[in-house]
Design an enzyme around this catalytic site. Structure first.
Site, PDB file in Angstrom:
ATOM      1  N   ASP A  73      -6.179   3.407  -7.036  1.00  0.00           N
ATOM      2  CA  ASP A  73      -6.088   4.032  -5.718  1.00  0.00           C
ATOM      3  C   ASP A  73      -6.155   5.545  -5.852  1.00  0.00           C
ATOM      4  OD1 ASP A  73      -5.428   4.942  -3.167  1.00  0.00           O
ATOM      5  OD2 ASP A  73      -3.927   3.390  -2.832  1.00  0.00           O
ATOM      6  N   TYR A 118       2.791  -5.469   3.111  1.00  0.00           N
ATOM      7  CA  TYR A 118       2.360  -4.327   2.309  1.00  0.00           C
ATOM      8  C   TYR A 118       2.132  -3.102   3.200  1.00  0.00           C
ATOM      9  CZ  TYR A 118      -0.497  -1.330  -0.651  1.00  0.00           C
ATOM     10  OH  TYR A 118      -0.986  -0.247  -1.341  1.00  0.00           O
TER      11      TYR A 118
END
Lengths: 124, 124
Positions: free
Chosen positions: A39, A15
Site C-alpha cells: 500500500d 476493514y
C-alpha cells in the site's frame, strides 16, 4: 472451504470502518498469519505482523472518516473502492483507493494491494 | 521505461469505450503479445489472442453502453470501476465490474482480471 461472499463483504466493511476509526490492533486482527500488505501498489510489500501494524498505527492519530463505495467479489477474492476523508484543521484530504484482497477460508485477509497515487488526493 | 499515468488512463478509457461499442478486433489491439485475460476472476485464464478475441466477440452483438466510473493507477498498474449497461428489449442489465490491469512500456495491456459476479448484476 473458501469463504463465501457474505463473509468476505463483512470483512471488507469492517476493514473500511476500522481504517476510518484508526484502530491498528483491530485491523491487524482481520489479517491471517503470513498476510502481506502492499500500500500503495509498487511500494515495499509488508510481510510481518509488526510491519503491517506499524503501517496502520501511522494513521491511527488522524481524524478520519471512511465509507465503502463499491465492492466486487469473485472466487473468494475482492476488489473494492472506498473513500477516506482526513481532516487537518479546516482542510479535508479525500482519497478513494481501490483495494484488492485475497482471503483464507475464514475470510481473514491473506493479501492486500492498494491502488492509488498522490494524483488521486483531493484537497478541499 | 514504464508507461506513465496518462498513457495508462488513455488505454483504460479506450478499453471501456470499445467494450461498450463491442469492437473485438479493436479491443484485441489494446492487448500486448502474450497477454492474459481472467474474466471473471476464478474463470479459466485466456492466454492466446484467439481466445481473448473470442471472449470479446461474444459480446459484440449486444446493445451496450459503457462508462468509466473511477480509475486508480499505481506503479504502472491499474484498478478501475466501470459500468456496462446491456439492453435486451425493454430490459436493462447493469454490471459494474472492477478490472485490474498490468501494462507494458507502451501502455498495452499485459493482463486483465475482472472482479464481478452474477450477484452484482442489476436488472431494470
Amino acid at each position: 472451504m473458501a469463504a463465501d461472499r457474505d463473509q468476505i463483504l463483512e470483512t471488507i466493511q469492517r476493514y473500511v470502518d476500522l481504517v476510518g476509526k484508526g484502530a491498528a490492533d483491530e485491523i491487524l486482527a482481520l489479517y491471517a498469519d503470513g498476510a502481506t500488505v502492499e500500500d500503495p501498489v509498487g511500494s515495499e510489500v509488508r510481510t510481518t505482523p509488526e510491519s503491517i501494524r506499524e503501517f496502520y498505527a501511522s494513521i491511527e492519530p488522524l481524524e478520519q472518516e471512511s465509507r465503502l463505495v463499491s465492492a466486487r467479489i469473485a472466487d473468494g477474492q475482492a476488489a473494492f473502492l472506498f473513500e477516506l476523508v482526513t481532516r487537518v484543521g479546516d482542510q479535508t484530504y479525500t482519497l478513494a483507493p481501490i483495494d484488492v484482497m485475497t482471503f483464507d477460508d475464514d475470510a481473514r485477509i491473506t493479501s492486500m494491494r492498494a491502488f492509488w497515487s498522490n494524483d488521486d488526493m483531493q484537497v478541499g
